[in-house]
Write a protein that holds these residues in place. Structure first.
Motif, PDB file in Angstrom:
ATOM      1  N   ARG A  20     -19.132   1.587  16.266  1.00 31.85           N
ATOM      2  CA  ARG A  20     -19.796   0.284  16.156  1.00 31.85           C
ATOM      3  C   ARG A  20     -20.308  -0.007  14.757  1.00 31.85           C
ATOM      4  O   ARG A  20     -20.438  -1.162  14.370  1.00 31.85           O
ATOM      5  N   SER A  21     -20.616   1.028  14.008  1.00 30.54           N
ATOM      6  CA  SER A  21     -21.230   0.806  12.698  1.00 30.54           C
ATOM      7  C   SER A  21     -20.186   0.930  11.590  1.00 30.54           C
ATOM      8  O   SER A  21     -19.508   1.955  11.484  1.00 30.54           O
ATOM      9  N   PRO A  22     -20.048  -0.101  10.774  1.00 29.85           N
ATOM     10  CA  PRO A  22     -19.084  -0.001   9.668  1.00 29.85           C
ATOM     11  C   PRO A  22     -19.593   0.953   8.592  1.00 29.85           C
ATOM     12  O   PRO A  22     -20.773   0.993   8.295  1.00 29.85           O
ATOM     13  N   ARG A  23     -18.685   1.747   8.077  1.00 28.58           N
ATOM     14  CA  ARG A  23     -19.046   2.691   7.022  1.00 28.58           C
ATOM     15  C   ARG A  23     -18.272   2.312   5.767  1.00 28.58           C
ATOM     16  O   ARG A  23     -17.041   2.216   5.806  1.00 28.58           O
ATOM     17  N   PRO A  24     -18.968   2.083   4.678  1.00 29.84           N
ATOM     18  CA  PRO A  24     -18.248   1.738   3.444  1.00 29.84           C
ATOM     19  C   PRO A  24     -17.413   2.926   2.972  1.00 29.84           C
ATOM     20  O   PRO A  24     -17.833   4.076   3.054  1.00 29.84           O
ATOM     21  N   LEU A  25     -16.223   2.622   2.500  1.00 32.20           N
ATOM     22  CA  LEU A  25     -15.330   3.661   2.014  1.00 32.20           C
ATOM     23  C   LEU A  25     -15.377   3.723   0.496  1.00 32.20           C
ATOM     24  O   LEU A  25     -15.539   2.709  -0.173  1.00 32.20           O
ATOM     25  N   LEU A  26     -15.230   4.908  -0.024  1.00 28.34           N
ATOM     26  CA  LEU A  26     -15.161   5.092  -1.465  1.00 28.34           C
ATOM     27  C   LEU A  26     -13.800   4.606  -1.965  1.00 28.34           C
ATOM     28  O   LEU A  26     -12.838   4.528  -1.192  1.00 28.34           O
ATOM     29  N   PRO A  27     -13.692   4.308  -3.249  1.00 32.26           N
ATOM     30  CA  PRO A  27     -12.385   3.933  -3.793  1.00 32.26           C
ATOM     31  C   PRO A  27     -11.374   5.070  -3.612  1.00 32.26           C
ATOM     32  O   PRO A  27     -11.730   6.250  -3.611  1.00 32.26           O
ATOM     33  N   VAL A  28     -10.116   4.701  -3.479  1.00 38.78           N
ATOM     34  CA  VAL A  28      -9.057   5.690  -3.239  1.00 38.78           C
ATOM     35  C   VAL A  28      -9.006   6.723  -4.361  1.00 38.78           C
ATOM     36  O   VAL A  28      -8.781   7.913  -4.108  1.00 38.78           O
ATOM     37  N   GLU A  29      -9.245   6.307  -5.604  1.00 38.96           N
ATOM     38  CA  GLU A  29      -9.194   7.240  -6.726  1.00 38.96           C
ATOM     39  C   GLU A  29     -10.223   8.361  -6.578  1.00 38.96           C
ATOM     40  O   GLU A  29      -9.938   9.527  -6.841  1.00 38.96           O
ATOM     41  N   VAL A  55      -6.273   8.122   3.636  1.00 41.78           N
ATOM     42  CA  VAL A  55      -5.432   7.252   4.463  1.00 41.78           C
ATOM     43  C   VAL A  55      -6.248   6.095   5.016  1.00 41.78           C
ATOM     44  O   VAL A  55      -5.805   4.942   5.000  1.00 41.78           O
ATOM     45  N   ARG A  56      -7.450   6.384   5.485  1.00 44.33           N
ATOM     46  CA  ARG A  56      -8.305   5.329   6.031  1.00 44.33           C
ATOM     47  C   ARG A  56      -8.646   4.291   4.980  1.00 44.33           C
ATOM     48  O   ARG A  56      -8.652   3.091   5.237  1.00 44.33           O
ATOM     49  N   ALA A  57      -8.934   4.745   3.759  1.00 42.16           N
ATOM     50  CA  ALA A  57      -9.285   3.820   2.682  1.00 42.16           C
ATOM     51  C   ALA A  57      -8.073   3.012   2.250  1.00 42.16           C
ATOM     52  O   ALA A  57      -8.200   1.842   1.897  1.00 42.16           O
ATOM     53  N   ALA A  58      -6.895   3.612   2.290  1.00 43.99           N
ATOM     54  CA  ALA A  58      -5.695   2.926   1.859  1.00 43.99           C
ATOM     55  C   ALA A  58      -5.253   1.864   2.872  1.00 43.99           C
ATOM     56  O   ALA A  58      -4.778   0.800   2.485  1.00 43.99           O
ATOM     57  N   LEU A  59      -5.433   2.135   4.150  1.00 40.55           N
ATOM     58  CA  LEU A  59      -4.982   1.202   5.177  1.00 40.55           C
ATOM     59  C   LEU A  59      -6.049   0.197   5.594  1.00 40.55           C
ATOM     60  O   LEU A  59      -5.724  -0.794   6.224  1.00 40.55           O
ATOM     61  N   LYS A  60      -7.292   0.479   5.285  1.00 41.30           N
ATOM     62  CA  LYS A  60      -8.455  -0.351   5.670  1.00 41.30           C
ATOM     63  C   LYS A  60      -8.694  -0.316   7.165  1.00 41.30           C
ATOM     64  O   LYS A  60      -9.770  -0.062   7.616  1.00 41.30           O
ATOM     65  N   GLU A  61      -7.694  -0.583   7.992  1.00 37.81           N
ATOM     66  CA  GLU A  61      -7.846  -0.536   9.433  1.00 37.81           C
ATOM     67  C   GLU A  61      -6.608   0.116  10.021  1.00 37.81           C
ATOM     68  O   GLU A  61      -5.519   0.034   9.455  1.00 37.81           O
ATOM     69  N   VAL A  62      -6.748   0.725  11.175  1.00 36.20           N
ATOM     70  CA  VAL A  62      -5.617   1.349  11.830  1.00 36.20           C
ATOM     71  C   VAL A  62      -4.613   0.272  12.197  1.00 36.20           C
ATOM     72  O   VAL A  62      -4.952  -0.765  12.756  1.00 36.20           O
ATOM     73  N   GLY A  63      -3.378   0.499  11.854  1.00 36.68           N
ATOM     74  CA  GLY A  63      -2.321  -0.441  12.203  1.00 36.68           C
ATOM     75  C   GLY A  63      -2.014  -1.467  11.124  1.00 36.68           C
ATOM     76  O   GLY A  63      -1.028  -2.181  11.231  1.00 36.68           O
TER      77      GLY A  63
END
Length: 65
Positions: A20-29, A55-63
């Protein structure tokens, strides 16, 4: 005799709360740097976690493609 796996209601509640809670992702680098550090340190679990986060940061969302 107990069933396997043992149900852990707190585990399910924690997973639902995390979803339920969005977690900010770090930059891919940055994540790739951490992946390389884990590889050099031969930290298998850290490598796996870092790879999943890349992978999660690169795709942003599953699918997403």
């Amino acid at each position: 005799m107990s069933q396997w796996p043992i149900r852990r209601p707190t585990e399910h509640a924690a997973i639902r709360a995390a979803c339920r809670s969005p977690r900010p992702l770090l930059p891919v680098e940055v994540l790739l740097d951490r992946l390389i550090l884990a590889y050099r340190a031969k930290d298998r679990e850290g490598f796996c976690i870092a790879a999943h986060r890349v992978v999660r940061a690169a795709l942003k969302e599953v699918g997403d493609q």
